[in-house]
Design a protein around this motif. Sequence first.
Motif, mmCIF file in Angstrom:
data_model
loop_
_atom_site.group_PDB
_atom_site.id
_atom_site.type_symbol
_atom_site.label_atom_id
_atom_site.label_comp_id
_atom_site.label_asym_id
_atom_site.label_seq_id
_atom_site.Cartn_x
_atom_site.Cartn_y
_atom_site.Cartn_z
ATOM 1 N N LEU A 82 86.627 25.404 1.853
ATOM 2 C CA LEU A 82 87.725 25.855 2.686
ATOM 3 C C LEU A 82 88.255 24.671 3.479
ATOM 4 O O LEU A 82 87.486 23.884 4.030
ATOM 5 C CB LEU A 82 87.212 26.940 3.638
ATOM 6 C CG LEU A 82 88.218 27.740 4.403
ATOM 7 C CD1 LEU A 82 89.145 28.495 3.463
ATOM 8 C CD2 LEU A 82 87.508 28.723 5.315
ATOM 9 N N THR A 83 89.569 24.521 3.520
ATOM 10 C CA THR A 83 90.181 23.431 4.275
ATOM 11 C C THR A 83 91.002 24.004 5.418
ATOM 12 O O THR A 83 91.283 25.203 5.459
ATOM 13 C CB THR A 83 91.105 22.586 3.372
ATOM 14 O OG1 THR A 83 92.218 23.394 2.984
ATOM 15 C CG2 THR A 83 90.372 22.062 2.153
ATOM 16 N N LEU A 84 91.407 23.132 6.329
ATOM 17 C CA LEU A 84 92.264 23.564 7.439
ATOM 18 C C LEU A 84 93.550 24.183 6.911
ATOM 19 O O LEU A 84 94.008 25.213 7.409
ATOM 20 C CB LEU A 84 92.591 22.381 8.354
ATOM 21 C CG LEU A 84 91.425 21.742 9.099
ATOM 22 C CD1 LEU A 84 91.925 20.581 9.943
ATOM 23 C CD2 LEU A 84 90.690 22.738 9.950
ATOM 24 N N ALA A 85 94.127 23.588 5.885
ATOM 25 C CA ALA A 85 95.392 24.079 5.335
ATOM 26 C C ALA A 85 95.241 25.478 4.734
ATOM 27 O O ALA A 85 96.185 26.271 4.762
ATOM 28 C CB ALA A 85 95.931 23.107 4.294
ATOM 29 N N ASP A 86 94.066 25.804 4.201
ATOM 30 C CA ASP A 86 93.842 27.134 3.634
ATOM 31 C C ASP A 86 94.028 28.230 4.674
ATOM 32 O O ASP A 86 94.459 29.337 4.354
ATOM 33 C CB ASP A 86 92.426 27.262 3.054
ATOM 34 C CG ASP A 86 92.208 26.399 1.832
ATOM 35 O OD1 ASP A 86 93.185 26.101 1.117
ATOM 36 O OD2 ASP A 86 91.051 26.023 1.597
ATOM 37 N N LEU A 87 93.678 27.939 5.913
ATOM 38 C CA LEU A 87 93.739 28.951 6.970
ATOM 39 C C LEU A 87 95.112 29.082 7.616
ATOM 40 O O LEU A 87 95.371 30.082 8.292
ATOM 41 C CB LEU A 87 92.720 28.628 8.071
ATOM 42 C CG LEU A 87 91.257 28.818 7.707
ATOM 43 C CD1 LEU A 87 90.374 28.442 8.897
ATOM 44 C CD2 LEU A 87 90.983 30.241 7.282
ATOM 45 N N GLY A 97 81.963 23.591 5.607
ATOM 46 C CA GLY A 97 81.176 24.512 4.788
ATOM 47 C C GLY A 97 81.530 25.954 5.100
ATOM 48 O O GLY A 97 82.685 26.341 5.063
ATOM 49 N N ASP A 98 80.519 26.746 5.453
ATOM 50 C CA ASP A 98 80.739 28.153 5.755
ATOM 51 C C ASP A 98 80.817 28.417 7.257
ATOM 52 O O ASP A 98 80.625 29.534 7.717
ATOM 53 C CB ASP A 98 79.648 29.026 5.128
ATOM 54 C CG ASP A 98 78.261 28.727 5.673
ATOM 55 O OD1 ASP A 98 78.087 27.716 6.393
ATOM 56 O OD2 ASP A 98 77.342 29.512 5.378
ATOM 57 N N GLU A 146 84.279 33.531 6.399
ATOM 58 C CA GLU A 146 84.525 33.926 5.008
ATOM 59 C C GLU A 146 86.025 34.121 4.873
ATOM 60 O O GLU A 146 86.656 34.726 5.737
ATOM 61 C CB GLU A 146 83.820 35.242 4.673
ATOM 62 C CG GLU A 146 82.328 35.142 4.580
ATOM 63 C CD GLU A 146 81.680 36.464 4.199
ATOM 64 O OE1 GLU A 146 82.351 37.316 3.587
ATOM 65 O OE2 GLU A 146 80.507 36.637 4.543
ATOM 66 N N PHE A 147 86.581 33.588 3.798
ATOM 67 C CA PHE A 147 88.015 33.720 3.556
ATOM 68 C C PHE A 147 88.218 34.035 2.090
ATOM 69 O O PHE A 147 87.864 33.244 1.229
ATOM 70 C CB PHE A 147 88.748 32.435 3.946
ATOM 71 C CG PHE A 147 90.231 32.529 3.798
ATOM 72 C CD1 PHE A 147 90.960 33.365 4.624
ATOM 73 C CD2 PHE A 147 90.889 31.789 2.841
ATOM 74 C CE1 PHE A 147 92.344 33.453 4.490
ATOM 75 C CE2 PHE A 147 92.266 31.869 2.706
ATOM 76 C CZ PHE A 147 92.992 32.704 3.528
#
Length: 132
Positions: A23-28, A80-81, A108-109
């Motif tokens: 998961l990256t910052l951009a994903d969120l 990580g998680d 979790e995403f």
Amino acid sequence: MRVKLLLLHITIVFINSCDDERLTLADLDGTYEGNFIRSSPYAKYAPAQVTLTFANGQFQGANEKTKYPAICNGTYEVEGDKVEFINACIWTAEFDWSLILSGEFYIEFEANTLTLQRKNGDITDLYQLKRK
């Protein structure tokens, strides 16, 4: 020999393709709405509706109940998680500071659903959010 090299190459490609998606910052990035739920075997807590917005490593939020949970703004880092929130606001002393969106949460995403969870002794804080 060529067959062995080909099999080795295929195996390496397969193993690399199986790495966990990080998961990256951009994903969120985006705005999420949902519920904050605090639970404990010793007390009953009401759920609260919340909104969180993430953009380029910064967050801000709002909720329906004053300081339950206490969301303001700040920065966050994903590793990580886990996600760590660094809240940038100044808070007064008349409420339970464990309600501040700050510190480390498991994250979790999946499919535009964001879940944040933190345990502190017998208390569990859970954010269940969907992207708008």
